[in-house]
Design a protein around this motif. Structure first.
Motif, mmCIF file in Angstrom:
data_model
loop_
_atom_site.group_PDB
_atom_site.id
_atom_site.type_symbol
_atom_site.label_atom_id
_atom_site.label_comp_id
_atom_site.label_asym_id
_atom_site.label_seq_id
_atom_site.Cartn_x
_atom_site.Cartn_y
_atom_site.Cartn_z
ATOM 1 N N ASN A 163 41.220 -16.088 1.856
ATOM 2 C CA ASN A 163 40.109 -16.986 1.520
ATOM 3 C C ASN A 163 38.769 -16.245 1.467
ATOM 4 N N LYS A 164 37.729 -17.017 1.217
ATOM 5 C CA LYS A 164 36.395 -16.432 1.078
ATOM 6 C C LYS A 164 35.953 -15.763 2.382
ATOM 7 N N LYS A 165 36.352 -16.306 3.511
ATOM 8 C CA LYS A 165 35.979 -15.729 4.805
ATOM 9 C C LYS A 165 36.521 -14.306 4.946
ATOM 10 N N ASP A 166 37.758 -14.083 4.453
ATOM 11 C CA ASP A 166 38.325 -12.732 4.502
ATOM 12 C C ASP A 166 37.475 -11.766 3.681
ATOM 13 N N MET A 167 36.970 -12.255 2.551
ATOM 14 C CA MET A 167 36.122 -11.414 1.705
ATOM 15 C C MET A 167 34.769 -11.140 2.370
ATOM 16 N N GLU A 168 34.283 -12.111 3.133
ATOM 17 C CA GLU A 168 33.021 -11.911 3.853
ATOM 18 C C GLU A 168 33.154 -10.799 4.894
ATOM 19 N N ILE A 169 34.338 -10.703 5.515
ATOM 20 C CA ILE A 169 34.579 -9.632 6.494
ATOM 21 C C ILE A 169 34.536 -8.271 5.810
ATOM 22 N N VAL A 170 35.159 -8.173 4.623
ATOM 23 C CA VAL A 170 35.124 -6.919 3.859
ATOM 24 C C VAL A 170 33.695 -6.582 3.463
ATOM 25 N N ALA A 171 32.942 -7.594 3.050
ATOM 26 C CA ALA A 171 31.546 -7.371 2.648
ATOM 27 C C ALA A 171 30.711 -6.877 3.823
ATOM 28 N N ALA A 172 30.936 -7.440 5.018
ATOM 29 C CA ALA A 172 30.199 -7.007 6.208
ATOM 30 C C ALA A 172 30.514 -5.552 6.530
ATOM 31 N N GLU A 173 31.795 -5.166 6.362
ATOM 32 C CA GLU A 173 32.172 -3.771 6.598
ATOM 33 C C GLU A 173 31.502 -2.861 5.583
ATOM 34 N N ALA A 174 31.407 -3.322 4.335
ATOM 35 C CA ALA A 174 30.767 -2.527 3.289
ATOM 36 C C ALA A 174 29.292 -2.296 3.609
ATOM 37 N N LYS A 175 28.645 -3.314 4.171
ATOM 38 C CA LYS A 175 27.226 -3.173 4.532
ATOM 39 C C LYS A 175 27.039 -2.119 5.617
ATOM 40 N N MET A 176 28.006 -2.056 6.539
ATOM 41 C CA MET A 176 27.899 -1.103 7.650
ATOM 42 C C MET A 176 28.248 0.316 7.223
ATOM 43 N N SER A 177 29.311 0.456 6.428
ATOM 44 C CA SER A 177 29.802 1.800 6.074
ATOM 45 C C SER A 177 29.218 2.323 4.774
ATOM 46 N N GLY A 178 28.644 1.434 3.970
ATOM 47 C CA GLY A 178 28.050 1.864 2.700
ATOM 48 C C GLY A 178 28.939 1.631 1.499
ATOM 49 N N LYS A 179 30.268 1.693 1.697
ATOM 50 C CA LYS A 179 31.182 1.470 0.565
ATOM 51 C C LYS A 179 32.579 1.157 1.097
ATOM 52 N N VAL A 180 33.232 0.182 0.490
ATOM 53 C CA VAL A 180 34.617 -0.163 0.820
ATOM 54 C C VAL A 180 35.396 -0.301 -0.485
ATOM 55 N N ILE A 181 36.602 0.266 -0.490
ATOM 56 C CA ILE A 181 37.503 0.063 -1.623
ATOM 57 C C ILE A 181 38.367 -1.153 -1.308
ATOM 58 N N LEU A 182 38.291 -2.156 -2.159
ATOM 59 C CA LEU A 182 39.041 -3.390 -1.950
ATOM 60 C C LEU A 182 40.128 -3.514 -3.014
ATOM 61 N N LEU A 183 41.378 -3.435 -2.575
ATOM 62 C CA LEU A 183 42.491 -3.725 -3.480
ATOM 63 C C LEU A 183 42.719 -5.229 -3.439
ATOM 64 N N LEU A 184 42.526 -5.877 -4.571
ATOM 65 C CA LEU A 184 42.691 -7.323 -4.655
ATOM 66 C C LEU A 184 43.898 -7.625 -5.529
ATOM 67 N N ASP A 185 45.001 -7.989 -4.862
ATOM 68 C CA ASP A 185 46.227 -8.277 -5.599
ATOM 69 C C ASP A 185 46.120 -9.638 -6.275
ATOM 70 N N GLU A 186 46.845 -9.791 -7.376
ATOM 71 C CA GLU A 186 46.826 -11.024 -8.177
ATOM 72 C C GLU A 186 45.392 -11.412 -8.542
ATOM 73 N N VAL A 187 44.634 -10.436 -8.990
ATOM 74 C CA VAL A 187 43.213 -10.650 -9.281
ATOM 75 C C VAL A 187 43.007 -11.710 -10.366
ATOM 76 N N HIS A 188 44.009 -11.935 -11.203
ATOM 77 C CA HIS A 188 43.882 -12.955 -12.257
ATOM 78 C C HIS A 188 43.840 -14.372 -11.676
ATOM 79 N N ARG A 189 44.187 -14.500 -10.380
ATOM 80 C CA ARG A 189 44.178 -15.825 -9.742
ATOM 81 C C ARG A 189 42.895 -16.068 -8.940
ATOM 82 N N LEU A 190 41.921 -15.227 -9.103
ATOM 83 C CA LEU A 190 40.662 -15.336 -8.352
ATOM 84 C C LEU A 190 39.905 -16.596 -8.772
ATOM 85 N N ASP A 191 39.601 -17.469 -7.802
ATOM 86 C CA ASP A 191 38.882 -18.702 -8.168
ATOM 87 C C ASP A 191 37.372 -18.436 -8.236
ATOM 88 N N LYS A 192 36.631 -19.446 -8.720
ATOM 89 C CA LYS A 192 35.205 -19.246 -9.011
ATOM 90 C C LYS A 192 34.382 -18.954 -7.754
#
Length: 423
Positions: free
Chosen positions: A77-106
């Motif tokens: 869910n969106k909360k999981d993505m917020e955790i990745v975003a918070a890590e990116a802010k701390m480390s400067g860059k995160v590589i996010l593998l997003l499986d089934e990207v065609h199913r990403l909702d708005k």
């Protein structure tokens, strides 16, 4: 704690360890250059399952030493993505593998977009669907799109051998003896899916008892059981596989529906969709040809449907195509015609293009006699006028010899014969 599956453990740690996909990760190719320069951009990797989308993402992360996280566009869910975003802010860059990207909702998409824009999250979207059809333009426009190809049997075999020899992640510390035919069955029967072949190999090793010397012997019967596909390899050179393909085409050419369906079934059991697809398209144009020209378009549509839905449902459109091709009238006139033309060319029988047909769209062409006396067919009744088109050396050649096995080619033959008489 239970050990992770072999396919997971053997994921490449660097770009150099990736098996296959040389057009993307080979020396000097685009993804290798991006990694070497540490200039990563978001990307979408698409292709069939098990061919290296996750592996490439993992290798990029390992090669660049950036943090690597994996999410699924459906289950996370969106909360999981917020955790990745918070890590990116701390480390400067995160590589996010997003499986089934065609199913990403708005909502998830809107959250991610700013992080893609500023480069804090490098998105590697993985999908089996064509991104030009399935992925929202807002995401697609911010990503490079790379198509991955099914691995060849030799590439899959290389991954299997690496797993057998790797002492840290694979079975290098286990005494495993595997028959060449069994190894090739794992490599060929997986249809380019290296994950499937590694999972089957692991099952074979873990489920086979050791002999008195502590050795695990894996034969082709064990490989068939573990991959759940019968081997079509008749010998170590794989001739049996090509024998089945040959019998498949000859059965369709001979209009034997039952034999063709039998050989189709054998190829389906082997999971060899690429070979089936190539052979059906060839048959549609080589053996049916102008006797039923619509069969070519319908065969291609059936193949595209099969590729989109995958096995086991793919058997249905393939069977439709095979039955139509079998029961269609047959004509190889187009094959014979182009072959006859090529034979003359290869023998040097070409001749000079007639002056009235040469390009006249440049200054001075008329002074050279180019394009003079050319008759524009649309200016004449029925859009045709007698005129020589072949070089003088070949002016009476007739490469096309129509066959009258189907109504369409009968109509072509009637026009062809009428024009020939008028000449």
């Amino acid at each position: 704690m239970q050990q992770k599956p072999l396919a997971f453990r053997m994921r490449p740690r660097t770009i150099e360890e990736v098996v296959g996909q040389e057009h993307l990760v080979g020396d000097g190719k685009i993804i290798s250059r991006m990694v070497k320069a540490k200039q990563l951009t978001s990307m979408i990797l698409y292709g069939p399952p098990g061919i290296g989308k996750t592996s490439i993402a993992s290798a990029i992360a390992g090669s660049t030493k950036y943090a690597f996280r994996t999410l699924n566009a459906v289950t996370n869910n969106k909360k999981d993505m917020e955790i990745v975003a918070a890590e990116a802010k701390m480390s400067g860059k995160v590589i996010l593998l997003l499986d089934e990207v065609h199913r990403l909702d708005k909502a998830k998409q809107d959250f991610l977009l700013p992080y893609l824009e500023n480069g804090m999250i490098v998105l590697i979207g993985a999908t089996t669907s064509n991104p030009y059809h399935a992925i929202n333009p807002a995401i697609r426009s911010r990503c490079q799109i790379f198509e991955l190809k099914p691995l060849s049997p030799e590439e899959v075999k290389r991954a299997l051998i690496r797993a057998l020899k790797d002492e840290e992640r694979g079975f290098g510390k286990v005494n495993v003896e595997i028959e060449d035919e069994a190894l090739m069955h794992f490599a060929q029967g997986s249809n380019g899916d290296v994950r499937s072949s590694l999972n089957a190999l692991e099952l074979a090793v873990l489920s086979t008892d050791k002999d008195g010397d502590g050795t695990i012997h894996i034969d082709v019967e064990t490989a068939e059981e573990c991959l759940q596909k019968k081997s079509l390899v008749a010998d170590k050179d794989g001739d049996g596989h090509y024998d089945v393909l040959s019998a498949f085409q000859k059965s369709i050419r001979g209009s034997d529906v039952n034999a063709a369906l039998h050989y189709l079934g054998r190829l389906i059991e082997a999971g060899d969709l690429p070979s089936i697809s190539r052979r059906l398209i060839v048959i549609a144009y080589e053996d049916v040809g102008l006797a039923n020209p619509q069969a070519g378009a319908r065969t291609l549509a059936a193949i595209e449907t099969a590729e989109r839905i995958g096995f086991p449902e793919a058997r249905i459109p393939l069977a439709n195509a095979v039955i139509e091709l079998c029961l269609s009238p047959k004509s190889n006139s187009a094959v014979l015609a182009i072959q006859a033309a090529l034979e003359d060319i290869q023998k040097g029988i070409v001749g000079e293009v007639p002056d009235h047909l040469k390009d006249a769209h440049y200054k001075g062409a008329k002074e050279l006699g180019r394009g003079i006396d050319y008759k524009y067919p649309h200016d004449y009744e029925n859009g045709w006028v007698p005129q020589q088109y072949l070089p003088n050396k070949l002016k009476n050649k007739q490469y096309y010899q129509p066959k009258k096995t189907g109504k369409f080619e009968q109509a072509l033959a009637s026009v062809y014969e009428k024009l020939t008489r008028k000449k």
